[in-house]
Design a protein around this motif. Structure first.
Motif, PDB file in Angstrom:
ATOM      1  N   MET A   1       0.847  -1.198   0.000  1.00 37.66           N
ATOM      2  CA  MET A   1       0.000   0.000   0.000  1.00 37.66           C
ATOM      3  C   MET A   1       0.880   1.243   0.000  1.00 37.66           C
ATOM      4  O   MET A   1       1.828   1.354   0.759  1.00 37.66           O
ATOM      5  CB  MET A   1      -0.902   0.014   1.239  1.00 37.66           C
ATOM      6  N   SER A   2       0.559   2.177  -0.877  1.00 34.34           N
ATOM      7  CA  SER A   2       1.327   3.414  -0.930  1.00 34.34           C
ATOM      8  C   SER A   2       1.053   4.260   0.299  1.00 34.34           C
ATOM      9  O   SER A   2      -0.066   4.316   0.798  1.00 34.34           O
ATOM     10  CB  SER A   2       0.944   4.206  -2.189  1.00 34.34           C
ATOM     11  N   LEU A   3       2.102   4.920   0.778  1.00 37.39           N
ATOM     12  CA  LEU A   3       1.933   5.804   1.924  1.00 37.39           C
ATOM     13  C   LEU A   3       1.435   7.181   1.513  1.00 37.39           C
ATOM     14  O   LEU A   3       1.154   8.017   2.358  1.00 37.39           O
ATOM     15  CB  LEU A   3       3.260   5.940   2.680  1.00 37.39           C
ATOM     16  N   ALA A   5      -1.396   9.494  -0.072  1.00 32.86           N
ATOM     17  CA  ALA A   5      -2.809   9.515  -0.429  1.00 32.86           C
ATOM     18  C   ALA A   5      -3.007  10.299  -1.720  1.00 32.86           C
ATOM     19  O   ALA A   5      -2.234  11.192  -2.057  1.00 32.86           O
ATOM     20  CB  ALA A   5      -3.623  10.152   0.692  1.00 32.86           C
ATOM     21  N   ASN A 177      -0.476  11.226   5.678  1.00 36.83           N
ATOM     22  CA  ASN A 177      -1.123  10.991   4.389  1.00 36.83           C
ATOM     23  C   ASN A 177      -1.709   9.584   4.319  1.00 36.83           C
ATOM     24  O   ASN A 177      -2.818   9.375   3.815  1.00 36.83           O
ATOM     25  CB  ASN A 177      -0.122  11.200   3.256  1.00 36.83           C
ATOM     26  N   HIS A 178      -0.948   8.617   4.819  1.00 30.43           N
ATOM     27  CA  HIS A 178      -1.429   7.234   4.841  1.00 30.43           C
ATOM     28  C   HIS A 178      -2.674   7.110   5.715  1.00 30.43           C
ATOM     29  O   HIS A 178      -3.667   6.473   5.322  1.00 30.43           O
ATOM     30  CB  HIS A 178      -0.318   6.328   5.368  1.00 30.43           C
ATOM     31  N   TYR A 179      -2.644   7.727   6.877  1.00 28.77           N
ATOM     32  CA  TYR A 179      -3.765   7.655   7.815  1.00 28.77           C
ATOM     33  C   TYR A 179      -5.017   8.280   7.203  1.00 28.77           C
ATOM     34  O   TYR A 179      -6.110   7.716   7.286  1.00 28.77           O
ATOM     35  CB  TYR A 179      -3.378   8.377   9.107  1.00 28.77           C
TER      36      TYR A 179
END
Length: 221
Positions: A1-3, A5, A177-179
């Motif tokens: 998964m990319s960190l 967004a 950004n991931h969150y």
């Protein structure tokens, strides 16, 4: 998964929560108590008191994380690297000595904060994630300025007395950004999303009340 967004749209939950709670967020950021600590205008005991109040808040939050770990939404938001309680206890041990627990005293506003946190965080994912978002995203934002400022103001060693603000192995911008990307994929109904946003605003207000009480306790000394 990319960190990283994707650029958010106006209807995304991560955008709506920021837009709808900006006033409460900004008020928390303008805390006179935190500004005074960052400038070194208060005694070191005031900083220790903040750390003690944080112990109660994060004990409530991270206990809820353990209880709610099997919830499919909550489980998505559990990141061991974010846990603050061990760092807070290390800071308190440095500040107060080996009997640091004898110095813990929850202010009335902190008790109200923790009571609300325990109630909603154990009841469902919207309450838990709301309080987690408010605490950890704040720690990875303004906390990254506040920690070094306090360390400099009170002459704290490089990695002692302010570990609460240090997230080893975490890139704050990438993680936030991931969150926020995770928030945009949570399978909540619109009503649940609105409940989440309302609880984030409530969490900000509870934090503001705690900081205001600390200001009243130490600001006039």
């Amino acid at each position: 998964m990319s960190l990283m967004a994707d650029p958010p749209g106006a209807d995304r939950l991560s955008v709506r929560v920021r837009r709808n709670t900006v006033g409460d967020h900004d008020e928390a950021q303008r805390s006179g108590f935190l500004d005074a600590l960052a400038a070194g205008r208060l005694p070191w005991e005031a900083y220790a008191d903040l750390s003690a109040q944080h112990w109660f808040v994060y004990e409530a939050l991270e206990s809820a994380a353990t209880t709610m770990a099997d919830d499919p939404v909550v489980g998505t938001f559990l990141f061991p690297e974010l846990r603050r309680l061990p760092s807070i206890e290390s800071d308190l041990r440095f500040l107060y000595g080996p009997r640091w627990a004898d110095h813990l005293f929850a202010l009335p506003a902190t008790t109200v904060y923790c009571t609300r946190l325990r109630d909603v965080a154990h009841r469902g994912s919207t309450g838990f994630v709301a309080h987690q978002y408010t605490r950890y995203i704040g720690d990875l934002s303004g906390g990254q300025y506040l920690g070094p400022a306090i360390a400099q103001a009170y002459g704290l060693p490089e990695a002692e007395g302010h570990r609460f603000f240090i997230f080893n192995g975490v890139d704050p911008r990438a993680f936030k950004n991931h969150y926020r990307g995770l928030l945009d994929t949570v399978p909540w109904s619109f009503a649940e999303q609105e409940a989440f946003i309302a609880e984030v605003a409530q969490a900000y207000r509870l934090n503001i009340a705690m900081l205001s009480e600390l200001q009243s306790r130490w600001g006039r000394r």
